[in-house]
Design a protein around this motif. Structure first.
Motif, PDB file in Angstrom:
ATOM      1  N   SER A  89     -33.313  33.118 -43.500  1.00 46.44           N
ATOM      2  CA  SER A  89     -33.394  31.700 -43.827  1.00 46.44           C
ATOM      3  C   SER A  89     -32.530  31.423 -45.056  1.00 46.44           C
ATOM      4  CB  SER A  89     -34.844  31.289 -44.114  1.00 46.44           C
ATOM      5  OG  SER A  89     -34.918  29.970 -44.646  1.00 46.44           O
ATOM      6  N   LEU A  90     -31.980  30.221 -45.121  1.00 45.63           N
ATOM      7  CA  LEU A  90     -31.384  29.759 -46.367  1.00 45.63           C
ATOM      8  C   LEU A  90     -32.508  29.310 -47.297  1.00 45.63           C
ATOM      9  CD1 LEU A  90     -28.313  27.693 -45.081  1.00 45.63           C
ATOM     10  CD2 LEU A  90     -28.399  30.096 -45.774  1.00 45.63           C
ATOM     11  N   HIS A  91     -32.156  29.045 -48.568  1.00 46.24           N
ATOM     12  CA  HIS A  91     -33.161  28.634 -49.540  1.00 46.24           C
ATOM     13  C   HIS A  91     -32.667  27.401 -50.290  1.00 46.24           C
ATOM     14  CE1 HIS A  91     -30.466  30.644 -52.364  1.00 46.24           C
ATOM     15  NE2 HIS A  91     -30.543  31.733 -51.610  1.00 46.24           N
ATOM     16  N   VAL A  92     -33.489  26.890 -51.181  1.00 44.38           N
ATOM     17  CA  VAL A  92     -33.163  25.660 -51.900  1.00 44.38           C
ATOM     18  C   VAL A  92     -31.843  25.797 -52.653  1.00 44.38           C
ATOM     19  CG1 VAL A  92     -33.875  24.205 -53.835  1.00 44.38           C
ATOM     20  CG2 VAL A  92     -35.521  24.798 -52.076  1.00 44.38           C
ATOM     21  N   GLY A  93     -31.536  27.006 -53.104  1.00 48.76           N
ATOM     22  CA  GLY A  93     -30.268  27.221 -53.789  1.00 48.76           C
ATOM     23  C   GLY A  93     -29.062  26.963 -52.914  1.00 48.76           C
ATOM     24  N   ARG A 110     -14.751  16.702 -39.850  1.00 55.61           N
ATOM     25  CA  ARG A 110     -15.278  17.798 -39.029  1.00 55.61           C
ATOM     26  C   ARG A 110     -15.846  18.878 -39.943  1.00 55.61           C
ATOM     27  NH1 ARG A 110     -10.287  16.219 -36.847  1.00 55.61           N
ATOM     28  NH2 ARG A 110      -9.255  17.796 -38.150  1.00 55.61           N
ATOM     29  N   VAL A 111     -17.042  19.314 -39.654  1.00 57.18           N
ATOM     30  CA  VAL A 111     -17.732  20.303 -40.482  1.00 57.18           C
ATOM     31  C   VAL A 111     -17.849  21.618 -39.712  1.00 57.18           C
ATOM     32  CG1 VAL A 111     -19.946  20.916 -41.516  1.00 57.18           C
ATOM     33  CG2 VAL A 111     -19.025  18.613 -41.825  1.00 57.18           C
ATOM     34  N   LEU A 112     -17.444  22.702 -40.369  1.00 51.20           N
ATOM     35  CA  LEU A 112     -17.639  24.050 -39.840  1.00 51.20           C
ATOM     36  C   LEU A 112     -18.609  24.789 -40.746  1.00 51.20           C
ATOM     37  CD1 LEU A 112     -14.010  25.295 -39.028  1.00 51.20           C
ATOM     38  CD2 LEU A 112     -15.730  24.532 -37.399  1.00 51.20           C
ATOM     39  N   VAL A 113     -19.646  25.350 -40.169  1.00 50.86           N
ATOM     40  CA  VAL A 113     -20.518  26.273 -40.888  1.00 50.86           C
ATOM     41  C   VAL A 113     -20.197  27.676 -40.387  1.00 50.86           C
ATOM     42  CG1 VAL A 113     -22.882  27.022 -41.279  1.00 50.86           C
ATOM     43  CG2 VAL A 113     -22.352  24.579 -41.242  1.00 50.86           C
ATOM     44  N   LEU A 114     -19.863  28.560 -41.306  1.00 53.33           N
ATOM     45  CA  LEU A 114     -19.504  29.923 -40.930  1.00 53.33           C
ATOM     46  C   LEU A 114     -20.617  30.881 -41.343  1.00 53.33           C
ATOM     47  CD1 LEU A 114     -17.446  31.926 -39.809  1.00 53.33           C
ATOM     48  CD2 LEU A 114     -16.487  32.114 -42.123  1.00 53.33           C
ATOM     49  N   LEU A 115     -21.183  31.559 -40.372  1.00 53.62           N
ATOM     50  CA  LEU A 115     -22.186  32.580 -40.633  1.00 53.62           C
ATOM     51  C   LEU A 115     -21.489  33.940 -40.714  1.00 53.62           C
ATOM     52  CD1 LEU A 115     -25.033  31.410 -38.229  1.00 53.62           C
ATOM     53  CD2 LEU A 115     -24.653  30.811 -40.625  1.00 53.62           C
ATOM     54  N   GLY A 116     -21.737  34.660 -41.793  1.00 55.18           N
ATOM     55  CA  GLY A 116     -21.032  35.912 -42.045  1.00 55.18           C
ATOM     56  C   GLY A 116     -21.686  37.100 -41.380  1.00 55.18           C
ATOM     57  N   GLY A 117     -21.647  37.141 -40.055  1.00 56.02           N
ATOM     58  CA  GLY A 117     -22.224  38.264 -39.343  1.00 56.02           C
ATOM     59  C   GLY A 117     -21.550  39.583 -39.679  1.00 56.02           C
ATOM     60  N   ALA A 118     -20.290  39.504 -40.084  1.00 54.72           N
ATOM     61  CA  ALA A 118     -19.564  40.708 -40.505  1.00 54.72           C
ATOM     62  C   ALA A 118     -19.645  40.899 -42.015  1.00 54.72           C
ATOM     63  CB  ALA A 118     -18.102  40.624 -40.065  1.00 54.72           C
ATOM     64  N   THR A 119     -19.355  39.862 -42.768  1.00 51.56           N
ATOM     65  CA  THR A 119     -19.286  39.988 -44.226  1.00 51.56           C
ATOM     66  C   THR A 119     -20.639  40.247 -44.861  1.00 51.56           C
ATOM     67  OG1 THR A 119     -19.226  37.551 -44.238  1.00 51.56           O
ATOM     68  CG2 THR A 119     -17.139  38.705 -44.606  1.00 51.56           C
ATOM     69  N   ALA A 144     -28.983  35.731 -38.745  1.00 56.01           N
ATOM     70  CA  ALA A 144     -28.077  34.627 -38.438  1.00 56.01           C
ATOM     71  C   ALA A 144     -28.732  33.604 -37.526  1.00 56.01           C
ATOM     72  CB  ALA A 144     -26.785  35.161 -37.810  1.00 56.01           C
ATOM     73  N   ARG A 145     -29.533  34.081 -36.577  1.00 56.38           N
ATOM     74  CA  ARG A 145     -30.249  33.152 -35.707  1.00 56.38           C
ATOM     75  C   ARG A 145     -31.202  32.262 -36.502  1.00 56.38           C
ATOM     76  NH1 ARG A 145     -30.398  37.876 -32.433  1.00 56.38           N
ATOM     77  NH2 ARG A 145     -29.267  37.611 -30.475  1.00 56.38           N
ATOM     78  N   GLY A 146     -31.922  32.886 -37.431  1.00 56.21           N
ATOM     79  CA  GLY A 146     -32.849  32.104 -38.238  1.00 56.21           C
ATOM     80  C   GLY A 146     -32.134  31.083 -39.100  1.00 56.21           C
ATOM     81  N   ILE A 147     -31.023  31.486 -39.705  1.00 53.95           N
ATOM     82  CA  ILE A 147     -30.256  30.561 -40.546  1.00 53.95           C
ATOM     83  C   ILE A 147     -29.678  29.437 -39.709  1.00 53.95           C
ATOM     84  CG2 ILE A 147     -28.142  30.363 -41.914  1.00 53.95           C
ATOM     85  CD1 ILE A 147     -28.794  33.060 -43.128  1.00 53.95           C
ATOM     86  N   GLN A 148     -29.151  29.776 -38.535  1.00 53.66           N
ATOM     87  CA  GLN A 148     -28.587  28.738 -37.671  1.00 53.66           C
ATOM     88  C   GLN A 148     -29.644  27.703 -37.296  1.00 53.66           C
ATOM     89  OE1 GLN A 148     -25.483  29.161 -34.453  1.00 53.66           O
ATOM     90  NE2 GLN A 148     -27.337  29.367 -33.245  1.00 53.66           N
ATOM     91  N   GLU A 149     -30.826  28.176 -36.959  1.00 57.97           N
ATOM     92  CA  GLU A 149     -31.914  27.259 -36.603  1.00 57.97           C
ATOM     93  C   GLU A 149     -32.214  26.300 -37.761  1.00 57.97           C
ATOM     94  OE1 GLU A 149     -36.683  27.417 -35.442  1.00 57.97           O
ATOM     95  OE2 GLU A 149     -35.458  29.234 -35.366  1.00 57.97           O
ATOM     96  N   GLY A 150     -32.262  26.850 -38.989  1.00 52.19           N
ATOM     97  CA  GLY A 150     -32.546  26.005 -40.138  1.00 52.19           C
ATOM     98  C   GLY A 150     -31.443  24.999 -40.403  1.00 52.19           C
ATOM     99  N   ILE A 151     -30.190  25.409 -40.271  1.00 53.45           N
ATOM    100  CA  ILE A 151     -29.064  24.501 -40.514  1.00 53.45           C
ATOM    101  C   ILE A 151     -29.047  23.380 -39.483  1.00 53.45           C
ATOM    102  CG2 ILE A 151     -26.547  24.325 -40.468  1.00 53.45           C
ATOM    103  CD1 ILE A 151     -26.466  27.129 -41.713  1.00 53.45           C
TER     104      ILE A 151
END
Length: 485
Positions: A89-93, A110-119, A144-151
């Motif tokens: 999950s992401l946090h308030v920060g 256009r907005v891109l959110v990049l999830l760092g599955g590698a980094t 990443a799945r959890g973060i994507q759901e939250g975003i």
């Protein structure tokens, strides 16, 4: 891997286009720093530029004095912000970066959110005094799945709760990508040959994130040292495949942003830009996040709507006006009015309550805000009505440390029986005495008669629950299973 987002019309595909909300683009007019005055004089909607500049959302721009204002005025652009899934999950920060992206989207970009599955497996050393713990590939992808759901939830709630029909129709698109989709096919020697040769050791060593770690007792490993190269390549990849020329990030990402700028400029000759949002700190000055051990999470399974709401309600007066500007979409004139009322009677904490309501609605939607308010009334105002309308989930969120048990209600069940079924009191005379001494409350009402038969509507709520409190803070939740029989 494919899955669907709840309440979202568009399908999500891992590593590619995830969600797109199409709309007629508008100019993005929101930057800060020395260029703000120039932008105001050159843009058609200078009021909006001044408003966002005064909010303090965008702290710095790199490179300073560049053509970013002109680029933004020329038409819809693509901006990206990256998040490494080192937790689920992401946090308030992280919330302010998402709000920055929302302001871009509100302006039609256009907005891109990049999830760092590698980094995420490398570990960003920025802002850290020690090495990150290694995270397995499977854990990273689950995170990443959890973060994507939250975003997706935040963008969905923004569209529903903070946009009228015309504004919603004009929102720019949103896409979520995972950098594992391009690194998984990379061959090490080829990557170093084509990418690594453009980076200079002296420049990489000069970064603040590197210098601070090299001077520490733990030092820095090679994997962390190369992180800036990978983030730079991410920007390059998005530039080449998605025409992205703007990166958004926290101020601690400046070094990584500069690496991306220099790499893209060397390889393509094109100018790209970085926009930094301020890091949100606690009243003690600590960066908000899981590293500091004070994370308030955005996903409900880690931090409930009630807990998020209370976090902002408890903010000191010194933070409130700034947080209203940063974390809400309330017009500045209305914020001034809110603060005037607050200063006249700060004890009512009306400004904090408005801040908490706006943030909770953005993160958890209108239903989440109602949950937070019900929980607040039930816990702090001893509201029976609030208790009766709370779901099992809400009760367990509110009293998350409280034991939860399910029991059959038998004829003649007494207060003493309830306490014993919940294992809330010791066996024998001592437990009996605790009740007669007034140490037990059922549904916020003190009980002193152990042999009192339970009464529906008093000891048992119409939703089939009994909230038992022993002493000041020890709660037990009992659900009765056979009330309808």
């Amino acid at each position: 891997m494919h899955w669907e987002a709840t309440k979202m019309a568009a399908p999500m595909a891992w590593g590619g286009l995830v969600l797109t909300l199409f709309g007629r683009p508008r100019s993005f007019l929101s930057v800060s720093g020395k260029v703000a005055v120039r932008i105001r004089s050159r843009c058609k909607s200078g009021r909006n530029v001044l408003q966002l500049h005064r909010r303090g959302i965008f702290k710095d721009i790199f490179p300073e004095g560049g053509d970013l204002p002109r680029l933004l005025e020329s038409g819809p652009q693509t901006v990206y912000c990256g998040f490494d899934p080192t937790a689920d999950s992401l946090h308030v920060g992280n919330l302010l970066a998402l709000i920055g992206l929302l302001h871009f989207q509100r302006a039609g970009h256009r907005v891109l959110v990049l999830l760092g599955g590698a980094t995420a497996r490398l570990g960003d050393p920025s802002g850290r005094s020690s090495e990150r713990e290694a995270v397995s590939a499977n854990t990273v992808q689950e995170n990443a799945r959890g973060i994507q759901e939250g975003i997706l939830g935040v963008f969905h709630n923004h569209r529903l709760c903070f946009c009228n029909d015309a504004e919603a129709a004009n929102l720019g698109s949103l896409s979520i990508l995972n950098n594992w989709s391009w690194y998984k096919e990379k061959e090490v020697v080829g990557f170093l040959d084509t990418v690594g040769r453009h980076f200079r050791m002296a420049t990489m060593l000069s970064r603040h994130s590197v210098q601070s770690r090299l001077k520490s007792s733990e030092g820095m490993n090679l994997t962390e040292f190369t992180y800036q190269m990978f983030q730079a390549y991410d920007f390059y990849y998005l530039n080449q495949h998605h025409n992205c020329r703007i990166q958004l990030g926290g101020t601690d990402q400046l070094g990584n942003m500069i690496s991306g700028y220099e790499f893209i400029h060397k390889v393509t000759g094109q100018d790209v830009f970085g926009i930094m949002v301020p890091l949100v700190t606690s009243s003690s000055g600590d960066k908000l996040g899981k590293t500091a051990g004070n994370a308030v999470w955005l996903n409900r399974n880690k931090t409930s709507p009630f807990e998020l709401y209370q976090y902002f309600v408890r903010q000191p007066d010194s933070n409130i006006e700034r947080y209203l500007k940063l974390f809400t979409f309330i017009p500045l004139a209305e914020i001034e009015s809110i603060m005037d009322i607050h200063r006249n009677d700060p004890g009512k904490r009306n400004a904090q309550k408005r801040l908490a309501a706006e943030v909770t609605k953005l993160v958890h939607g209108k239903e989440g805000l109602e949950t937070a308010k019900r929980c607040t009334r039930a816990l702090y105002h001893s509201s029976m009505d609030a208790l009766e309308t709370m779901s099992d989930e809400e009760l367990q969120e509110l009293f998350k440390e409280a034991p939860f048990s399910e029991n059959l209600l038998e004829p003649g069940t007494t207060v003493l029986d309830l306490c014993r079924k919940a294992s809330a009191i010791p066996d024998g005379p001592r437990g009996y005495q605790m009740i007669t001494d007034g140490g037990i409350w059922i549904n916020h009402r003190q009980v002193t008669k152990p042999e009192q038969v339970l009464i529906l509507g008093q000891h048992i709520l119409t939703n089939g629950l009994s909230l038992l409190r022993v002493g000041k803070k020890n709660y037990h939740i009992v659900k009765w299973l056979n009330l309808a029989e």
